[in-house]
Scaffold this motif. Sequence first.
Motif, PDB file in Angstrom:
ATOM      1  N   ARG A   1       6.201   2.994  -3.020  1.00 61.77           N
ATOM      2  CA  ARG A   1       6.355   2.101  -1.869  1.00 61.77           C
ATOM      3  C   ARG A   1       6.987   2.839  -0.699  1.00 61.77           C
ATOM      4  N   PRO A   2       6.626   2.556   0.564  1.00 63.65           N
ATOM      5  CA  PRO A   2       5.840   1.393   0.990  1.00 63.65           C
ATOM      6  C   PRO A   2       4.351   1.693   1.208  1.00 63.65           C
ATOM      7  N   MET A   3       3.799   2.703   0.563  1.00 67.54           N
ATOM      8  CA  MET A   3       2.390   3.014   0.761  1.00 67.54           C
ATOM      9  C   MET A   3       1.501   1.837   0.350  1.00 67.54           C
ATOM     10  N   PRO A   4       0.473   1.522   1.139  1.00 71.02           N
ATOM     11  CA  PRO A   4      -0.442   0.440   0.770  1.00 71.02           C
ATOM     12  C   PRO A   4      -1.339   0.857  -0.391  1.00 71.02           C
ATOM     13  N   VAL A   5      -1.426   0.004  -1.400  1.00 73.61           N
ATOM     14  CA  VAL A   5      -2.213   0.285  -2.598  1.00 73.61           C
ATOM     15  C   VAL A   5      -3.384  -0.695  -2.647  1.00 73.61           C
ATOM     16  N   LYS A   6      -4.593  -0.150  -2.711  1.00 71.38           N
ATOM     17  CA  LYS A   6      -5.790  -0.991  -2.729  1.00 71.38           C
ATOM     18  C   LYS A   6      -6.528  -0.813  -4.048  1.00 71.38           C
ATOM     19  N   VAL A   7      -6.805  -1.949  -4.687  1.00 64.38           N
ATOM     20  CA  VAL A   7      -7.409  -1.954  -6.007  1.00 64.38           C
ATOM     21  C   VAL A   7      -8.922  -2.029  -5.866  1.00 64.38           C
TER      22      VAL A   7
ATOM     23  N   GLN B   1      -3.256 -10.393  -6.087  1.00 63.05           N
ATOM     24  CA  GLN B   1      -2.069 -10.302  -5.240  1.00 63.05           C
ATOM     25  C   GLN B   1      -2.073  -9.065  -4.364  1.00 63.05           C
ATOM     26  N   PHE B   2      -2.660  -7.962  -4.833  1.00 62.41           N
ATOM     27  CA  PHE B   2      -2.684  -6.741  -4.032  1.00 62.41           C
ATOM     28  C   PHE B   2      -3.538  -6.902  -2.788  1.00 62.41           C
ATOM     29  N   ASP B   3      -4.578  -7.704  -2.866  1.00 55.84           N
ATOM     30  CA  ASP B   3      -5.399  -7.983  -1.696  1.00 55.84           C
ATOM     31  C   ASP B   3      -4.607  -8.787  -0.661  1.00 55.84           C
ATOM     32  N   LEU B   4      -3.696  -9.631  -1.151  1.00 53.87           N
ATOM     33  CA  LEU B   4      -2.850 -10.390  -0.233  1.00 53.87           C
ATOM     34  C   LEU B   4      -1.780  -9.503   0.403  1.00 53.87           C
ATOM     35  N   TRP B   5      -1.213  -8.598  -0.394  1.00 54.21           N
ATOM     36  CA  TRP B   5      -0.156  -7.733   0.121  1.00 54.21           C
ATOM     37  C   TRP B   5      -0.685  -6.628   1.042  1.00 54.21           C
ATOM     38  N   PHE B   6      -1.731  -5.948   0.599  1.00 54.29           N
ATOM     39  CA  PHE B   6      -2.173  -4.730   1.291  1.00 54.29           C
ATOM     40  C   PHE B   6      -3.573  -4.833   1.896  1.00 54.29           C
ATOM     41  N   GLY B   7      -4.272  -5.933   1.624  1.00 62.10           N
ATOM     42  CA  GLY B   7      -5.643  -6.058   2.068  1.00 62.10           C
ATOM     43  C   GLY B   7      -6.601  -5.400   1.082  1.00 62.10           C
TER      44      GLY B   7
ATOM     45  N   LYS C   1     -15.231  -8.366  -2.366  1.00 61.80           N
ATOM     46  CA  LYS C   1     -14.443  -8.901  -3.471  1.00 61.80           C
ATOM     47  C   LYS C   1     -14.690 -10.396  -3.597  1.00 61.80           C
ATOM     48  N   GLU C   2     -14.649 -10.879  -4.825  1.00 60.60           N
ATOM     49  CA  GLU C   2     -14.819 -12.301  -5.060  1.00 60.60           C
ATOM     50  C   GLU C   2     -13.454 -12.950  -5.169  1.00 60.60           C
ATOM     51  N   ALA C   3     -13.117 -13.769  -4.176  1.00 57.66           N
ATOM     52  CA  ALA C   3     -11.893 -14.549  -4.277  1.00 57.66           C
ATOM     53  C   ALA C   3     -12.094 -15.641  -5.312  1.00 57.66           C
TER      54      ALA C   3
END
Length: 485
Positions: free
Chosen positions: A393-399, A406-412, A474-476
């Motif tokens: 942290r605080p690097m943005p992590v994208k899955v 939750q990662f899509d909410l935090w980092f896009g 991505k499928e929400a």
Amino acid sequence: MSLRIITLSFLGLYSLLALLHAWSLPFSADEAHYALYGSFLDWSYFDHPPMVGWLQSIALLFSSSEFSLRVIPIILSGLSLCVLFHLAKKDFGEKTAQLTILLFISAPILQVLPFGMIPETPLILAGLLNIWILKRIQINEGHQLKDWLLLGLILGAAGLSKYTGVTLAVSTFIVLYLQFKARLFSQVGLYLAGIIAAICIFPVLYWNMHNDWISFLYQLNHSAGKSEYSLAAALRMQVTQFAAFGPLIYIVGLLAIWKLRANNGAKIWLIFALPILILFSILSAKGRSLPHWTELGVIFMLPLIAKVILSSLGSKIQKRIFISLASFSLLLTLVVQVLLTYPKIAFDDYRHPLADLMGWKEVSSRITSLAKEGDNVFIPNWSHASRVAWYARPMPVKVLDSRFDQFDLWFGSAEVGDSGILLLHADHKGFKEKLLKQFSHCEFKDELEIKIESSYVNYFKLYRCDHYMGTGNKEAVTKEAVNSQ
């Protein structure tokens, strides 16, 4: 040697080992995930209510070390043991209460869970306090308004801890109805308790109102599991429970359900335990099961198991059976403790039981040293992402999976044109190098081998990748996604 001295001795040893492991072990995927909850403080979160995040945010005011973030769960677990002992002693006597504590600290899986912050940690304390306050309401015949107010707060705390806290509300209603019958609906306290519980869980509702109700839709989708029931999956869950909690608790637990089903003192414990155990047994048949999900139900069963053991010791055959089961359980627990205390035991490559804990802090350090300003970290799945998002942290992590989380909410979500560091992690199936094709260009930068003796435990590769091309949106979690299950 008296049972009391044995209990105190083992409890002291158990506590010292828990503190040692809390100090020495790196975060699991879940612990890192909930530590991030505390770092990204919010009204609620995608997959769970906010209690774990709120509690970890308190710890983060003082330190971000693993041990500091385990202090609160250790305190909560200690309080849970105290309440469990008090309730068991009051219902069944001191010897049963002492054996209840011994059963708790003898379960293999409970060598690990009590010092980690997971949703079950505050939920267990809320569940035990739920039984305590119901007993007060029963004794006072519902005349003490403060008891009802406390009931509402406790149910609200359970609802803020985990969505399966709803089973406590169901059990509470059953216990109260058996006590008051039709008079229950004329109890003003019942409605006050409901209002207070609803106010307590308002943050969850508020967050979901502003996020398209994705938590509830996710839980419905998650609970639905596969479209068909699988007997093999259900049996696997039972075998897992047998190993996780030990044969003594598992087998005598089943016996206790049968033998104490008509026992008045056991009734409230069974009413709270069985909905949880039955719920997750059903969900396991649809492919949804983790060993610790039944933890609260098992803990509700412990005083009943202790009572059955003590009441059966007059029989030599039953006594020998219990000793054999206890010996097997303690052997499993000893294996767990040896692995936790001295993990440097060689296994086949990628087969070490603690492999999932190892190397994430080191590889996160490598990532931060390679990263440029504006870089993302790309990771195949959320469980790996949790550790890296915490330690880097605080690097943005994208899955890079297809699931919205939750990662899509935090980092896009990863977007076309994104660049950064791609982390590939090897297990017994090897590297998922096909992910390199999702970028226009990738250059190998570094690798990290984690070994114990001569065996591979973890193996990481790092690439600098430019211009993410994607594999589709991505499928929400939506109603359509739920209905398609």
